[in-house]
Design an enzyme around this catalytic site. Structure first.
Site, PDB file in Angstrom:
ATOM      1  N   LYS A  70      -4.342  10.227  11.536  1.00 61.00           N
ATOM      2  CA  LYS A  70      -4.980  10.714  10.306  1.00 61.00           C
ATOM      3  C   LYS A  70      -6.509  10.767  10.419  1.00 61.00           C
ATOM      4  O   LYS A  70      -7.150  11.573   9.761  1.00 61.00           O
ATOM      5  CB  LYS A  70      -4.560   9.871   9.101  1.00 61.00           C
ATOM      6  CG  LYS A  70      -3.118  10.140   8.674  1.00 61.00           C
ATOM      7  CD  LYS A  70      -2.735   9.402   7.404  1.00 61.00           C
ATOM      8  CE  LYS A  70      -1.273   9.662   7.080  1.00 61.00           C
ATOM      9  NZ  LYS A  70      -0.832   9.052   5.827  1.00 61.00           N
ATOM     10  N   ASP A 106      -2.308  12.447   0.166  1.00 62.48           N
ATOM     11  CA  ASP A 106      -1.765  11.108  -0.138  1.00 62.48           C
ATOM     12  C   ASP A 106      -2.306  10.576  -1.465  1.00 62.48           C
ATOM     13  O   ASP A 106      -1.592   9.898  -2.206  1.00 62.48           O
ATOM     14  CB  ASP A 106      -2.135  10.110   0.974  1.00 62.48           C
ATOM     15  CG  ASP A 106      -1.249  10.248   2.205  1.00 62.48           C
ATOM     16  OD1 ASP A 106      -0.118  10.740   2.070  1.00 62.48           O
ATOM     17  OD2 ASP A 106      -1.701   9.870   3.304  1.00 62.48           O
TER      18      ASP A 106
HETATM   19  P1  NAP Z   1      -1.819   0.437   8.567  1.00 63.91           P
HETATM   20  O1  NAP Z   1      -2.938   1.397   8.850  1.00 63.91           O
HETATM   21  O2  NAP Z   1      -1.124  -0.284   9.667  1.00 63.91           O
HETATM   22  O3  NAP Z   1      -2.414  -0.625   7.499  1.00 63.91           O
HETATM   23  C1  NAP Z   1      -1.703  -1.717   6.993  1.00 63.91           C
HETATM   24  C2  NAP Z   1      -2.662  -2.909   6.953  1.00 63.91           C
HETATM   25  O4  NAP Z   1      -2.031  -3.991   6.277  1.00 63.91           O
HETATM   26  C3  NAP Z   1      -3.038  -3.422   8.341  1.00 63.91           C
HETATM   27  O5  NAP Z   1      -4.417  -3.720   8.364  1.00 63.91           O
HETATM   28  C4  NAP Z   1      -2.163  -4.679   8.454  1.00 63.91           C
HETATM   29  O6  NAP Z   1      -2.671  -5.636   9.371  1.00 63.91           O
HETATM   30  C5  NAP Z   1      -2.248  -5.181   7.051  1.00 63.91           C
HETATM   31  N1  NAP Z   1      -1.244  -6.193   6.736  1.00 63.91           N
HETATM   32  C6  NAP Z   1      -0.080  -6.496   7.398  1.00 63.91           C
HETATM   33  N2  NAP Z   1       0.570  -7.491   6.748  1.00 63.91           N
HETATM   34  C7  NAP Z   1      -0.177  -7.831   5.675  1.00 63.91           C
HETATM   35  C8  NAP Z   1      -0.025  -8.775   4.629  1.00 63.91           C
HETATM   36  N3  NAP Z   1       1.044  -9.596   4.557  1.00 63.91           N
HETATM   37  N4  NAP Z   1      -0.992  -8.865   3.685  1.00 63.91           N
HETATM   38  C9  NAP Z   1      -2.073  -8.076   3.744  1.00 63.91           C
HETATM   39  N5  NAP Z   1      -2.283  -7.149   4.715  1.00 63.91           N
HETATM   40  C10 NAP Z   1      -1.341  -7.021   5.666  1.00 63.91           C
HETATM   41  O7  NAP Z   1      -0.660   1.205   7.760  1.00 63.91           O
HETATM   42  P2  NAP Z   1      -0.834   2.391   6.713  1.00 63.91           P
HETATM   43  O8  NAP Z   1      -0.877   3.691   7.387  1.00 63.91           O
HETATM   44  O9  NAP Z   1      -1.948   2.033   5.796  1.00 63.91           O
HETATM   45  O10 NAP Z   1       0.589   2.300   5.973  1.00 63.91           O
HETATM   46  C11 NAP Z   1       0.968   1.136   5.245  1.00 63.91           C
HETATM   47  C12 NAP Z   1       2.370   1.338   4.673  1.00 63.91           C
HETATM   48  O11 NAP Z   1       2.343   2.390   3.711  1.00 63.91           O
HETATM   49  C13 NAP Z   1       3.419   1.768   5.737  1.00 63.91           C
HETATM   50  O12 NAP Z   1       4.620   1.109   5.458  1.00 63.91           O
HETATM   51  C14 NAP Z   1       3.574   3.248   5.502  1.00 63.91           C
HETATM   52  O13 NAP Z   1       4.859   3.733   5.863  1.00 63.91           O
HETATM   53  C15 NAP Z   1       3.385   3.310   3.987  1.00 63.91           C
HETATM   54  N6  NAP Z   1       2.962   4.643   3.537  1.00 63.91           N
HETATM   55  C16 NAP Z   1       3.761   5.264   2.638  1.00 63.91           C
HETATM   56  C17 NAP Z   1       3.402   6.511   2.175  1.00 63.91           C
HETATM   57  C18 NAP Z   1       4.294   7.182   1.163  1.00 63.91           C
HETATM   58  O14 NAP Z   1       4.148   8.396   0.962  1.00 63.91           O
HETATM   59  N7  NAP Z   1       5.169   6.460   0.503  1.00 63.91           N
HETATM   60  C19 NAP Z   1       2.230   7.142   2.628  1.00 63.91           C
HETATM   61  C20 NAP Z   1       1.414   6.459   3.537  1.00 63.91           C
HETATM   62  C21 NAP Z   1       1.809   5.192   3.990  1.00 63.91           C
HETATM   63  P3  NAP Z   1      -2.006  -5.668  10.879  1.00 63.91           P
HETATM   64  O15 NAP Z   1      -2.260  -4.302  11.476  1.00 63.91           O
HETATM   65  O16 NAP Z   1      -2.789  -6.742  11.545  1.00 63.91           O
HETATM   66  O17 NAP Z   1      -0.558  -5.962  10.695  1.00 63.91           O
END
Ligand code: NAP
Length: 289
Positions: A70, A106
């Site tokens: 992204k 998004d």
């Molecule tokens: P990302 O870039 O990996 O960001 C997630 C962040 O949360 C990382 O910094 C991670 O740290 C941190 N984290 C992990 N466990 C945690 C906890 N217990 N408490 C607080 N922070 C924590 O992922 P992303 O792209 O933002 O996506 C996040 C989620 O949203 C995914 O499951 C994705 O599928 C979902 N999503 C859904 C949609 C939708 O349309 N529904 C759209 C976008 C994203 P670490 O990397 O150190 O684990």
């Protein structure tokens, strides 16, 4: 090399096997009688520039971008819409007259899911996670008129970096939470908790990003961006506390429909959101049996 073309949209990512985007977009094209296809394309990091070259060569009209591209796609684009520059992430690219323009749907998807879930902005909001999805959450909360958002991540530096990136453009207060001490403290005060981490996502469906959820106010809303499973452990526990719950499926569908509106420059028909939601929900039920 990549299966794209003049009449074929796609989503790129690494990994990409989990994506529901083809099912959503293909349903739209069939419903509208459009002669277009939508596929998932696995692109390795070292092949991103080859993919972009192929987009130009085949005159592919557009593509979606998911983890981990992204931000990485931005240097390949000719223009970036403010929806994406504000948060530094592109999830939708449109090719017109050989030029590539990036958008972010998004933020719209998140606002739409919250509105459809009956949430109205009030009080404080907690966002768990400071990754790409959290950037969309911060922008969405600001646009919806939230007064204060408290941000948490397991890596404190990510919270700080996100806050620094946004600070000057926001009209709401954004607070850097310390996950070890502040989460429990702020839980009783919030009107909305957003899970923007992958914690609880299949196959790790027995996990929740919050311990001590019993401190949350009943009547608060819990919005889990995770959509597989449809009802995560966090959502089940929130329901037990008397909270309203919203699944990530609505956001997924809304951001996809917004991408189609950009590509086709036309409004999607009434009822298409509900039709896709029903179709995906029944597919999930079959998969969970
Ligand atoms: P990302 O870039 O990996 O960001 C997630 C962040 O949360 C990382 O910094 C991670 O740290 C941190 N984290 C992990 N466990 C945690 C906890 N217990 N408490 C607080 N922070 C924590 O992922 P992303 O792209 O933002 O996506 C996040 C989620 O949203 C995914 O499951 C994705 O599928 C979902 N999503 C859904 C949609 C939708 O349309 N529904 C759209 C976008 C994203 P670490 O990397 O150190 O684990």
């Amino acid at each position: 090399m990549f299966k794209i073309g003049l009449k074929t949209f796609c989503v790129i990512g690494h990994p990409i096997g989990h994506t529901l985007s083809p099912a959503i977009h293909q349903t739209v094209y069939e419903a509208l009688g459009m002669d277009f296809k939508y596929t998932a394309v696995h692109v390795l990091p070292e092949n991103l520039s080859d993919f972009v070259a192929e987009v130009h060569k085949t005159e592919c009209p557009g593509f979606n971008v998911t983890i981990p591209y992204k931000e990485a796609i931005i240097p390949f684009l000719d223009d970036v819409h403010p929806s994406a520059t504000h948060i530094g992430a592109v999830n939708t690219v449109k090719q017109e007259n050989g030029a590539l323009k990036g958008f972010n749907t998004d933020v719209f998807g998140m606002m739409e899911a919250l509105k459809r879930g009956g949430w109205t902005p009030k009080g404080k909001v907690i966002c768990l996670g400071a990754g790409g999805a959290a950037r969309a959450a911060v922008e969405a909360m600001n646009l919806m008129g939230v007064k204060a958002l408290i941000l948490f991540d397991v890596i404190q530096e990510r919270v700080h970096n996100l806050v620094c990136d946004f600070q000057r453009q926001l009209s709401m207060d954004i607070i850097e939470g310390d996950i070890k001490t502040d989460l429990i403290r702020y839980l009783p005060e919030v009107n909305l908790l957003i899970n923007a981490t992958p914690v609880g996502m299949w196959p790790n469906s027995d996990r929740s990003p919050v311990s001590g959820l019993d401190r949350i106010a009943s009547g608060a809303t819990v919005f889990d961006l995770v959509y597989k499973p449809l009802k995560t452990r966090l959502m089940r526990e929130a329901e037990q506390q008397g909270c309203k719950i919203i699944s990530g499926l609505g956001m997924l569908i809304a951001q996809a429909l917004a991408a189609d509106e950009i590509w086709f420059n036309q409004k999607m028909p009434e009822g298409i959101f509900e039709g896709i939601q029903e179709k995906l929900r029944s597919q999930f039920e079959i998969m969970q049996d």
